[in-house]
Design a protein around this motif. Structure first.
Motif, PDB file in Angstrom:
ATOM      1  N   ALA A 193      -4.667  -7.628  -5.658  1.00 36.75           N
ATOM      2  CA  ALA A 193      -4.940  -6.185  -5.577  1.00 36.75           C
ATOM      3  C   ALA A 193      -4.775  -5.505  -6.934  1.00 36.75           C
ATOM      4  CB  ALA A 193      -4.021  -5.531  -4.553  1.00 36.75           C
ATOM      5  N   ASP A 194      -3.767  -5.922  -7.708  1.00 33.34           N
ATOM      6  CA  ASP A 194      -3.531  -5.307  -9.019  1.00 33.34           C
ATOM      7  C   ASP A 194      -4.528  -5.758 -10.084  1.00 33.34           C
ATOM      8  OD1 ASP A 194      -1.418  -3.780  -8.165  1.00 33.34           O
ATOM      9  OD2 ASP A 194       0.123  -5.170  -8.877  1.00 33.34           O
ATOM     10  N   THR A 205      -1.409 -11.785  -2.727  1.00 36.26           N
ATOM     11  CA  THR A 205      -2.195 -10.630  -2.295  1.00 36.26           C
ATOM     12  C   THR A 205      -1.971  -9.454  -3.228  1.00 36.26           C
ATOM     13  OG1 THR A 205      -2.077 -11.324   0.004  1.00 36.26           O
ATOM     14  CG2 THR A 205      -2.559  -9.008  -0.388  1.00 36.26           C
ATOM     15  N   ASP A 206      -0.711  -9.194  -3.582  1.00 30.25           N
ATOM     16  CA  ASP A 206      -0.388  -8.100  -4.497  1.00 30.25           C
ATOM     17  C   ASP A 206      -0.991  -8.344  -5.877  1.00 30.25           C
ATOM     18  OD1 ASP A 206       0.820  -5.644  -5.145  1.00 30.25           O
ATOM     19  OD2 ASP A 206       2.596  -6.656  -5.941  1.00 30.25           O
ATOM     20  N   ILE A 224       0.877  -1.177   0.000  1.00 32.02           N
ATOM     21  CA  ILE A 224       0.000   0.000   0.000  1.00 32.02           C
ATOM     22  C   ILE A 224       0.906   1.217   0.000  1.00 32.02           C
ATOM     23  CG2 ILE A 224      -1.811   1.259   1.201  1.00 32.02           C
ATOM     24  CD1 ILE A 224      -2.640  -1.389   2.500  1.00 32.02           C
ATOM     25  N   THR A 261      -7.568  -6.096   0.033  1.00 26.99           N
ATOM     26  CA  THR A 261      -6.755  -7.311   0.005  1.00 26.99           C
ATOM     27  C   THR A 261      -5.793  -7.363   1.192  1.00 26.99           C
ATOM     28  OG1 THR A 261      -5.184  -6.283  -1.532  1.00 26.99           O
ATOM     29  CG2 THR A 261      -6.920  -7.675  -2.483  1.00 26.99           C
ATOM     30  N   TYR A 262      -5.335  -6.191   1.649  1.00 28.92           N
ATOM     31  CA  TYR A 262      -4.495  -6.159   2.849  1.00 28.92           C
ATOM     32  C   TYR A 262      -5.278  -6.681   4.051  1.00 28.92           C
ATOM     33  CZ  TYR A 262      -2.450  -4.370   7.122  1.00 28.92           C
ATOM     34  OH  TYR A 262      -1.973  -4.273   8.399  1.00 28.92           O
ATOM     35  N   PRO A 296      -8.862  -1.232  -3.389  1.00 30.74           N
ATOM     36  CA  PRO A 296      -8.569  -2.658  -3.596  1.00 30.74           C
ATOM     37  C   PRO A 296      -7.349  -3.136  -2.793  1.00 30.74           C
ATOM     38  CG  PRO A 296      -8.997  -1.604  -5.694  1.00 30.74           C
ATOM     39  CD  PRO A 296      -8.917  -0.519  -4.654  1.00 30.74           C
ATOM     40  N   ARG A 297      -6.361  -2.280  -2.650  1.00 28.89           N
ATOM     41  CA  ARG A 297      -5.174  -2.646  -1.872  1.00 28.89           C
ATOM     42  C   ARG A 297      -5.521  -2.791  -0.388  1.00 28.89           C
ATOM     43  NH1 ARG A 297      -0.892  -3.908  -4.354  1.00 28.89           N
ATOM     44  NH2 ARG A 297      -0.475  -2.947  -6.336  1.00 28.89           N
ATOM     45  N   LEU A 334      -7.777  -7.376  -9.570  1.00 24.55           N
ATOM     46  CA  LEU A 334      -8.970  -7.824  -8.859  1.00 24.55           C
ATOM     47  C   LEU A 334     -10.090  -8.264  -9.799  1.00 24.55           C
ATOM     48  CD1 LEU A 334      -9.962  -8.189  -5.980  1.00 24.55           C
ATOM     49  CD2 LEU A 334     -10.809  -5.858  -6.012  1.00 24.55           C
TER      50      LEU A 334
END
Length: 193
Positions: A112-113, A108-109, A34, A61-62, A57-58, A115
């Motif tokens: 987030a990128d 996770t990354d 983030i 997902t975090y 979104p970050r 989604l």
């Protein structure tokens, strides 16, 4: 000198240590994705608010990954509390589990990128599935080892307590001696259900 496959309390301590370390690193890495919006691109309060909203979104997902990691960490702590010693098989399963923990910041990354793409969701959920599979397998091995150790420890403790109470009470008065009789009977047939 101990053989490599021989169970030891030292091995258990090492497993607990590396587990806590990998979880701490994974928990840190997921938040590092983030990023604060670039100062050069922000010229007003509205642009800053829009940039923060764009990070939703970050943050989602975090939060999801942080919660997932903490649930697995609590589970690992509970499982580690059940064993007194560890051997190479348990260590290997634990390291496989930790490999998937270490992979979680990547998945996770990716989620987030991307989604909106099913592949990103699939990679994330496959990561979670493998965490569940390896944790479950290691947990089954821990329970098998722990139940054997728990049963033998309880039998030993029950026999010791009952023998001690019989020695102390039978010499003084008969009622105390009779109260320890059920204890001595149960020590011989002690079982862990």
């Amino acid at each position: 000198m101990k053989r490599p496959l021989e169970a030891s309390a030292e091995g258990r301590g090492r497993i607990v240590g590396i587990t806590d370390g990998v979880f701490a690193i994974a928990l840190t890495l997921i938040v590092l994705e983030i990023r604060v919006p670039a100062h050069e691109a922000i010229h007003s309060e509205g642009e800053l608010l829009a940039a923060i909203v764009a990070l939703a979104p970050r943050f989602l997902t975090y939060a999801l990954s942080f919660l997932t990691l903490t649930i697995f960490w609590f589970g690992q702590q509970a499982q580690h509390g059940l064993i007194a010693r560890s051997d190479r098989r348990l260590a290997t399963l634990n390291l496989c589990f930790l490999a998937f923990i270490a992979l979680l910041p990547f998945s996770t990354d990716l989620l987030a990128d991307f989604l909106e793409f099913r592949i990103a969701v699939l990679v994330y959920w496959l990561n979670l599935l493998m965490l569940g599979v390896t944790s479950s397998r290691a947990g089954a091995m821990r329970r098998k080892t722990a139940s054997w150790q728990r049963v033998s420890t309880r039998k030993r403790n029950a026999r010791s307590i009952c023998a001690s109470s019989r020695r102390k009470s039978c010499g003084r008065s008969a009622p105390y001696c009779h109260s320890s009789m059920p204890c001595s009977a149960s020590a011989s047939s002690w079982s862990c259900s």
